[in-house]
Write an enzyme that holds these catalytic residues in place. Structure first.
Site, PDB file in Angstrom:
ATOM      1  N   HIS A   1       0.862  -1.179   0.000  1.00 13.52           N
ATOM      2  CA  HIS A   1       0.000   0.000   0.000  1.00 13.52           C
ATOM      3  C   HIS A   1       0.897   1.226   0.000  1.00 13.52           C
ATOM      4  O   HIS A   1       1.735   1.389   0.880  1.00 13.52           O
ATOM      5  CB  HIS A   1      -0.926   0.024   1.222  1.00 13.52           C
ATOM      6  N   CYS A   2       0.719   2.076  -0.991  1.00  9.74           N
ATOM      7  CA  CYS A   2       1.568   3.263  -1.128  1.00  9.74           C
ATOM      8  C   CYS A   2       0.768   4.511  -0.751  1.00  9.74           C
ATOM      9  O   CYS A   2      -0.182   4.866  -1.450  1.00  9.74           O
ATOM     10  CB  CYS A   2       2.082   3.378  -2.566  1.00  9.74           C
TER      11      CYS A   2
END
Length: 327
Positions: free
Chosen positions: A156-157
């Site tokens: 998850h960025c």
């Protein structure tokens, strides 16, 4: 026939309300689903806004501090066009990476009717995520920020306020590539501008005062160097993941592959949506050749063996997964 629970520590949800079968409601029909995908996460939204502001700041310094005051018209036009084209592609890639469904598994599909339709094979293992109450396909992982299970989730960025998964990895790779390119371009122009200003009068090489010009250039240099290193590493990591057909989570957990790997150039073609073409570098091209599997196909392959109603009820009461065994 008996049912044996299979536990995996990463899937265990401590809160009992997530383990209640009655919480599993059928997912909405496709006709009622919106086409927009957006994660309502305060930290992610802030990071995404900061990303755009940093690109606009770099564009402001490049244009108004370095190129517009330049006496070389051809130099200014060529570099201004190149920088703004790359910046536009970077922001467009960021936009697509942020608003594209990364491969979310339908929420709440761990219902009795759905499991009955799977027709599980003898000895087949299926996993139920107790957090989003869905049947997890192979290589899917639950994201605590997106609150969904994501197919081929890499990570998850927060910078794109989204997971990087099966459907948006191309756009994330393009985003890191274009940010690295404009950072490198900005560093080169800053170096030339400093040399130019040292040879000429500082009052003639910028529309701003010399102290303001130096501060703006130093800040741009620091920003460009930082993001050049960061995005180059991310770009290399993502390309390596695609070429080895191994996500960041799988590599971090040192998972042994249970799937048939599509590595090397074939992996790149799958991730970028077909044979090599200019469309690979465009954030506006869709991954037309990638057809996400249906929930039924993603969860299990059809077979002759079917779980009984009693077994289904026992399955829904399990925390994580069941394995169907036949003597």
């Amino acid at each position: 026939m008996m049912i044996t629970p299979v536990y995996r520590s990463r899937d265990i949800e401590r809160k009992p309300e997530y383990l209640q079968p009655e919480k599993c409601v059928p997912p909405p029909s496709r006709s009622s689903l919106g086409t927009m995908w957006f994660i309502r996460d305060g930290c992610g939204i802030a990071c995404a806004v900061v990303t755009w502001m940093l690109v606009f700041y770099a564009d402001f310094v490049v244009l108004l501090v370095m190129l517009v005051p330049s006496r070389d018209y051809v130099y200014s036009v060529i570099n201004g066009t190149l920088f703004n084209t790359l910046a536009f592609l970077a922001l467009a890639s960021h936009f697509r990476a942020m608003l594209t469904d990364p491969g979310a598994v339908p929420k709440g599909n761990a219902t009795k009717e759905f499991i009955e339709s799977l027709q599980l094979k003898p000895g087949q293992v299926v996993y139920k995520c107790p957090k989003c109450c869905s049947i997890k396909p192979d290589r899917a992982h639950h994201c605590s920020v997106c609150k969904r299970c994501i197919r081929k989730m890499d990570h998850h960025c927060p910078w794109v306020n989204n997971c990087v998964g099966e459907n948006n990895q191309k756009y994330f790779v393009l985003f890191t590539m274009y940010i690295a390119l404009i950072s490198l371009h900005a560093l080169i122009m800053v170096g030339f501008h400093f040399l130019y200003c040292f040879e000429e009068d500082w009052t003639k090489c910028s529309s701003f005062s010399p102290p303001t010009t130096v501060i703006l250039l130093i800040l741009l240099c620091f920003e460009a160097l930082l993001f050049l290193i960061f995005t180059s590493v991310m770009f290399g990591t993502q390309v390596h993941s695609i070429c080895t057909d191994e996500t960041g989570i799988e590599r971090l957990k040192n998972q042994k592959p249970t799937w048939e790997k599509i590595s090397g150039w074939e992996g790149m073609k799958v991730a970028f949506g077909g044979a090599f073409s200019l469309g690979w570098f465009s954030p506006f091209s869709n991954l037309d050749c990638k057809n996400p599997p249906s929930p039924e196909a993603a969860a299990a392959a059809p077979a002759s063996a079917i779980m009984s109603q009693e077994e289904i009820e026992q399955f829904l009461a399990q925390d994580v997964a069941v394995q169907v065994l036949r003597e």
